[in-house]
Design a protein around this motif. Structure first.
Motif, PDB file in Angstrom:
ATOM      1  N   ASN A 162      -4.805 -14.286  -5.626  1.00  9.23           N
ATOM      2  CA  ASN A 162      -3.981 -14.180  -4.554  1.00  9.23           C
ATOM      3  C   ASN A 162      -2.560 -13.019  -4.770  1.00  9.23           C
ATOM      4  O   ASN A 162      -1.329 -13.381  -4.180  1.00  9.23           O
ATOM      5  N   LEU A 163      -2.974 -12.020  -5.533  1.00 10.09           N
ATOM      6  CA  LEU A 163      -2.149 -10.857  -5.718  1.00 10.09           C
ATOM      7  C   LEU A 163      -2.352  -9.797  -4.732  1.00 10.09           C
ATOM      8  O   LEU A 163      -3.418  -9.725  -4.195  1.00 10.09           O
ATOM      9  N   THR A 164      -1.684  -8.841  -4.705  1.00 11.07           N
ATOM     10  CA  THR A 164      -1.310  -7.437  -3.894  1.00 11.07           C
ATOM     11  C   THR A 164      -1.648  -6.412  -5.062  1.00 11.07           C
ATOM     12  O   THR A 164      -0.863  -6.337  -4.816  1.00 11.07           O
ATOM     13  N   ILE A 165      -2.927  -5.896  -4.920  1.00  9.26           N
ATOM     14  CA  ILE A 165      -2.706  -4.622  -5.179  1.00  9.26           C
ATOM     15  C   ILE A 165      -2.552  -4.034  -5.289  1.00  9.26           C
ATOM     16  O   ILE A 165      -2.976  -2.838  -4.192  1.00  9.26           O
ATOM     17  N   TYR A 166      -1.989  -2.258  -5.575  1.00  7.54           N
ATOM     18  CA  TYR A 166      -2.028  -1.223  -5.695  1.00  7.54           C
ATOM     19  C   TYR A 166      -2.216  -0.467  -6.854  1.00  7.54           C
ATOM     20  O   TYR A 166      -1.606  -0.114  -7.628  1.00  7.54           O
ATOM     21  N   ARG A 193      -5.441  -0.401   0.522  1.00  8.39           N
ATOM     22  CA  ARG A 193      -3.310  -0.433   0.273  1.00  8.39           C
ATOM     23  C   ARG A 193      -3.078   0.303  -0.279  1.00  8.39           C
ATOM     24  O   ARG A 193      -2.173   0.930   0.271  1.00  8.39           O
ATOM     25  N   VAL A 194      -3.213   1.172  -0.909  1.00 15.39           N
ATOM     26  CA  VAL A 194      -3.712   2.212  -1.840  1.00 15.39           C
ATOM     27  C   VAL A 194      -2.452   3.454  -1.244  1.00 15.39           C
ATOM     28  O   VAL A 194      -1.925   3.864  -1.458  1.00 15.39           O
ATOM     29  N   TYR A 195      -4.071   4.059  -0.227  1.00 17.89           N
ATOM     30  CA  TYR A 195      -3.430   5.016   0.503  1.00 17.89           C
ATOM     31  C   TYR A 195      -2.843   4.344   1.745  1.00 17.89           C
ATOM     32  O   TYR A 195      -1.993   5.993   3.116  1.00 17.89           O
ATOM     33  N   SER A 196      -2.324   3.548   2.176  1.00 23.02           N
ATOM     34  CA  SER A 196      -1.139   3.439   3.155  1.00 23.02           C
ATOM     35  C   SER A 196      -0.059   3.771   3.311  1.00 23.02           C
ATOM     36  O   SER A 196       0.522   3.964   1.757  1.00 23.02           O
ATOM     37  N   HIS A 197       0.757   3.848   4.042  1.00 27.04           N
ATOM     38  CA  HIS A 197       2.530   3.983   3.542  1.00 27.04           C
ATOM     39  C   HIS A 197       3.164   3.191   2.812  1.00 27.04           C
ATOM     40  O   HIS A 197       3.561   4.413   1.957  1.00 27.04           O
ATOM     41  N   GLY A 253       1.641   1.797   0.654  1.00 31.09           N
ATOM     42  CA  GLY A 253       0.915   1.889  -0.910  1.00 31.09           C
ATOM     43  C   GLY A 253       1.475   2.905  -1.362  1.00 31.09           C
ATOM     44  O   GLY A 253       1.356   3.553  -2.892  1.00 31.09           O
ATOM     45  N   LYS A 254       1.929   4.319  -1.085  1.00 30.82           N
ATOM     46  CA  LYS A 254       1.750   5.627  -1.875  1.00 30.82           C
ATOM     47  C   LYS A 254       3.272   5.571  -2.120  1.00 30.82           C
ATOM     48  O   LYS A 254       3.958   5.621  -2.776  1.00 30.82           O
ATOM     49  N   GLN A 255       4.296   4.402  -1.368  1.00 25.87           N
ATOM     50  CA  GLN A 255       5.905   3.474  -2.005  1.00 25.87           C
ATOM     51  C   GLN A 255       6.186   3.047  -3.129  1.00 25.87           C
ATOM     52  O   GLN A 255       6.686   3.257  -4.411  1.00 25.87           O
ATOM     53  N   MET A 256       4.550   2.378  -3.098  1.00 21.62           N
ATOM     54  CA  MET A 256       4.187   1.920  -4.654  1.00 21.62           C
ATOM     55  C   MET A 256       4.395   2.177  -5.761  1.00 21.62           C
ATOM     56  O   MET A 256       4.321   2.065  -6.517  1.00 21.62           O
ATOM     57  N   LYS A 257       3.169   3.458  -5.107  1.00 18.57           N
ATOM     58  CA  LYS A 257       3.282   4.821  -6.355  1.00 18.57           C
ATOM     59  C   LYS A 257       4.336   4.980  -6.721  1.00 18.57           C
ATOM     60  O   LYS A 257       4.811   5.313  -7.657  1.00 18.57           O
TER      61      LYS A 257
END
Length: 180
Positions: free
Chosen positions: A38-42, A131-135, A137-141
């Motif tokens: 149940n973790l949200t991964i990036y 998720r990775v390529y969402s807005h 996701g970009k902030q998380m990167k």
């Protein structure tokens, strides 16, 4: 590592919700495991993940592909790829279906039938990609690159560390002093 970290943080009253990592941690097994936790991964996908084959569309409900000529390429089997040691799904059309196809020469070339092989964890890859390529996701990167990566860069480039064999901030501090 994730289970132990979650337990240690839980004892301190903290909870893990998001996992940020670089491409080195991208694998179908990691995606599936972390989602089960149940973790949200990036975690950006590595270069070998292609997604849906060119010109084909995937029907999730009926679990088959449709080729550019609107022919159904049904699911055939799950197997372990001996080269990569990863679980795969194979979709294959019959040779009769492709026999008189007008794009046969460019689509299947010298083989007799259309064969599509995809990762068994395609759905996990697709969810992670969104998720990775969402807005967000970009902030998380940006967070990962600005908070985590510089620490490792400083340790390896300026303090001469090659490997970190300790846990926690206090252990890392003593390891840095020892290296100097």
């Amino acid at each position: 590592m994730v289970k132990r970290t979650k337990q240690r943080l839980w004892k301190e009253g903290l909870q893990v919700e998001n996992i940020l990592a670089d491409k080195g941690y991208s694998s179908e097994e990691n995606y599936a495991f972390l989602e089960k936790q149940n973790l949200t991964i990036y975690i950006p996908p590595h270069g070998t993940y292609k997604g849906c084959p060119d010109g084909s569309t995937y029907n999730e409900r009926e679990d088959h592909f449709t080729c550019p000529q609107a022919k159904v390429i049904p699911f055939r089997k799950v197997f372990l790829d001996y080269r990569t040691k990863t679980k795969k799904k194979e979709y294959r059309a019959s040779s009769k279906l492709c026999k008189d196809c007008p794009i046969k020469a460019t689509c299947i070339r010298k083989v007799k039938e259309k064969r599509i092989t995809v990762t068994y964890y395609r759905e996990e890859y697709e969810r992670n990609d969104k998720r990775v390529y969402s807005h967000l996701g970009k902030q998380m990167k940006k967070i990962r690159q600005s908070r985590v990566e510089p620490v490792f860069g400083t340790l390896t480039q300026y303090l001469g560390m090659q490997k970190i064999n300790v846990r926690g901030i206090s252990g890392t501090k003593s390891a840095c002093i020892w290296q100097q």
